[in-house]
Design a protein around this motif. Sequence first.
Motif, PDB file in Angstrom:
ATOM      1  N   HIS A  24       0.834  -1.208   0.000  1.00 41.44           N
ATOM      2  CA  HIS A  24       0.000   0.000   0.000  1.00 41.44           C
ATOM      3  C   HIS A  24       0.867   1.256   0.000  1.00 41.44           C
ATOM      4  O   HIS A  24       0.570   2.232   0.677  1.00 41.44           O
ATOM      5  CB  HIS A  24      -0.921   0.021   1.219  1.00 41.44           C
ATOM      6  CG  HIS A  24      -1.960  -1.047   1.198  1.00 41.44           C
ATOM      7  ND1 HIS A  24      -1.707  -2.338   1.578  1.00 41.44           N
ATOM      8  CD2 HIS A  24      -3.255  -1.023   0.827  1.00 41.44           C
ATOM      9  CE1 HIS A  24      -2.796  -3.072   1.450  1.00 41.44           C
ATOM     10  NE2 HIS A  24      -3.758  -2.304   0.990  1.00 41.44           N
ATOM     11  N   HIS A  28       1.204   2.220  -5.211  1.00 40.93           N
ATOM     12  CA  HIS A  28      -0.156   1.656  -5.318  1.00 40.93           C
ATOM     13  C   HIS A  28      -1.164   2.788  -5.533  1.00 40.93           C
ATOM     14  O   HIS A  28      -1.989   2.739  -6.445  1.00 40.93           O
ATOM     15  CB  HIS A  28      -0.516   0.856  -4.057  1.00 40.93           C
ATOM     16  CG  HIS A  28      -1.988   0.583  -3.905  1.00 40.93           C
ATOM     17  ND1 HIS A  28      -2.697  -0.194  -4.801  1.00 40.93           N
ATOM     18  CD2 HIS A  28      -2.900   1.001  -2.978  1.00 40.93           C
ATOM     19  CE1 HIS A  28      -3.974  -0.243  -4.426  1.00 40.93           C
ATOM     20  NE2 HIS A  28      -4.116   0.481  -3.328  1.00 40.93           N
ATOM     21  N   HIS A  57      -7.769   7.150  -1.187  1.00 45.64           N
ATOM     22  CA  HIS A  57      -8.641   6.007  -0.880  1.00 45.64           C
ATOM     23  C   HIS A  57      -8.130   5.106   0.246  1.00 45.64           C
ATOM     24  O   HIS A  57      -8.922   4.443   0.900  1.00 45.64           O
ATOM     25  CB  HIS A  57      -8.929   5.173  -2.153  1.00 45.64           C
ATOM     26  CG  HIS A  57      -7.843   4.206  -2.501  1.00 45.64           C
ATOM     27  ND1 HIS A  57      -6.736   4.542  -3.228  1.00 45.64           N
ATOM     28  CD2 HIS A  57      -7.671   2.899  -2.185  1.00 45.64           C
ATOM     29  CE1 HIS A  57      -5.950   3.494  -3.371  1.00 45.64           C
ATOM     30  NE2 HIS A  57      -6.493   2.477  -2.736  1.00 45.64           N
ATOM     31  N   ASP A  58      -6.807   5.067   0.485  1.00 45.52           N
ATOM     32  CA  ASP A  58      -6.290   4.173   1.535  1.00 45.52           C
ATOM     33  C   ASP A  58      -5.857   4.920   2.805  1.00 45.52           C
ATOM     34  O   ASP A  58      -5.346   4.294   3.736  1.00 45.52           O
ATOM     35  CB  ASP A  58      -5.100   3.344   1.006  1.00 45.52           C
ATOM     36  CG  ASP A  58      -5.552   2.040   0.339  1.00 45.52           C
ATOM     37  OD1 ASP A  58      -6.660   1.561   0.646  1.00 45.52           O
ATOM     38  OD2 ASP A  58      -4.783   1.507  -0.491  1.00 45.52           O
ATOM     39  N   ASP A 121      -8.993   0.288  -7.784  1.00 41.34           N
ATOM     40  CA  ASP A 121      -8.323  -0.311  -6.625  1.00 41.34           C
ATOM     41  C   ASP A 121      -8.289  -1.836  -6.779  1.00 41.34           C
ATOM     42  O   ASP A 121      -7.287  -2.491  -6.498  1.00 41.34           O
ATOM     43  CB  ASP A 121      -9.086   0.097  -5.357  1.00 41.34           C
ATOM     44  CG  ASP A 121      -8.317  -0.209  -4.077  1.00 41.34           C
ATOM     45  OD1 ASP A 121      -7.075  -0.235  -4.115  1.00 41.34           O
ATOM     46  OD2 ASP A 121      -8.965  -0.390  -3.023  1.00 41.34           O
ATOM     47  N   ARG A 133       1.602  -7.916  -4.635  1.00 42.21           N
ATOM     48  CA  ARG A 133       1.096  -7.196  -3.451  1.00 42.21           C
ATOM     49  C   ARG A 133       0.570  -8.165  -2.399  1.00 42.21           C
ATOM     50  O   ARG A 133       0.735  -7.941  -1.202  1.00 42.21           O
ATOM     51  CB  ARG A 133      -0.019  -6.222  -3.856  1.00 42.21           C
ATOM     52  CG  ARG A 133       0.476  -5.037  -4.670  1.00 42.21           C
ATOM     53  CD  ARG A 133      -0.662  -4.074  -4.966  1.00 42.21           C
ATOM     54  NE  ARG A 133      -1.167  -3.433  -3.771  1.00 42.21           N
ATOM     55  CZ  ARG A 133      -2.450  -3.264  -3.485  1.00 42.21           C
ATOM     56  NH1 ARG A 133      -3.387  -3.706  -4.317  1.00 42.21           N
ATOM     57  NH2 ARG A 133      -2.818  -2.662  -2.383  1.00 42.21           N
TER      58      ARG A 133
HETATM   59 NI    NI Z   1      -5.942   0.516  -2.274  1.00 43.42          NI
END
Ligand code: NI
Length: 214
Positions: A24, A28, A57-58, A121, A133
Amino acid sequence: MDQLIYNSIIAFIKERFSSDSSGHDLSHTMRVYRTAMTISSIEGGDRDVIAIAALLHDVDDCKLFGGKQGSSDTSRSFMIKLGIDSDIIEKVCEIIADISFKGKDTKAPNSLEGRIVQDADRLDAIGAIGIARAFSYGGSRGRAMYDPDNKPKLNMNSKEYFANKGTTINHFHEKLLLLKDLMNTETGKRMAESRHDYMISFLEEFHSEWDGVK
Ligand code: NI
Ligand code: ADP
């Protein structure tokens, strides 16, 4: 999007994910951002909302930072600090709250913008990069690659999904192989196909090497 806002967001996520070894990292986020913009050029949607949601988003992900599942508190305070319009902030926060996979409690975001970012995503969770990942994530959490006695748990609800400590190969069956049929947009579906097939070949090869057939 305004260049100064873009630069501030990039600096923020670079710092926030600087010590990540779970797949992450900044790269990413940047892949999700680029893929979301590509999908949007075919599917439409508000490009500012898509760009900001993809970049953030993360930032509130509870797997990475603890806190409440579905929170968007950190993103919200950061966007307020940047002076982003309140209607954009609300749209982005709604997307962030819904984006993550949570077993059978997984939700498709209500907005087209959210559906596009979720597809982007998910595309980064499958294919060659998705495989890399998944093993990075497993390694970072001390998980075994594979254990034939530890079977995948299908149909987990969100509580079971987040408490699960299975192997990385199980994660393919519990999430990654399901994503192709969960894609929201036609463009996302098309992009998922070859990545999905690549994971199937990888698993076949993995198991035949494990079993000593090769
Ligand atoms: Ni993500
Ligand atoms: P989501 O929020 O939908 O989980 P992320 O952007 O956080 O999406 O990325 C999730 C990625 O993290 C997965 O696709 C996988 O690569 C990795 N991951 C999450 N949980 C596991 C797990 N239990 N085992 C291996 N990898 C995992």
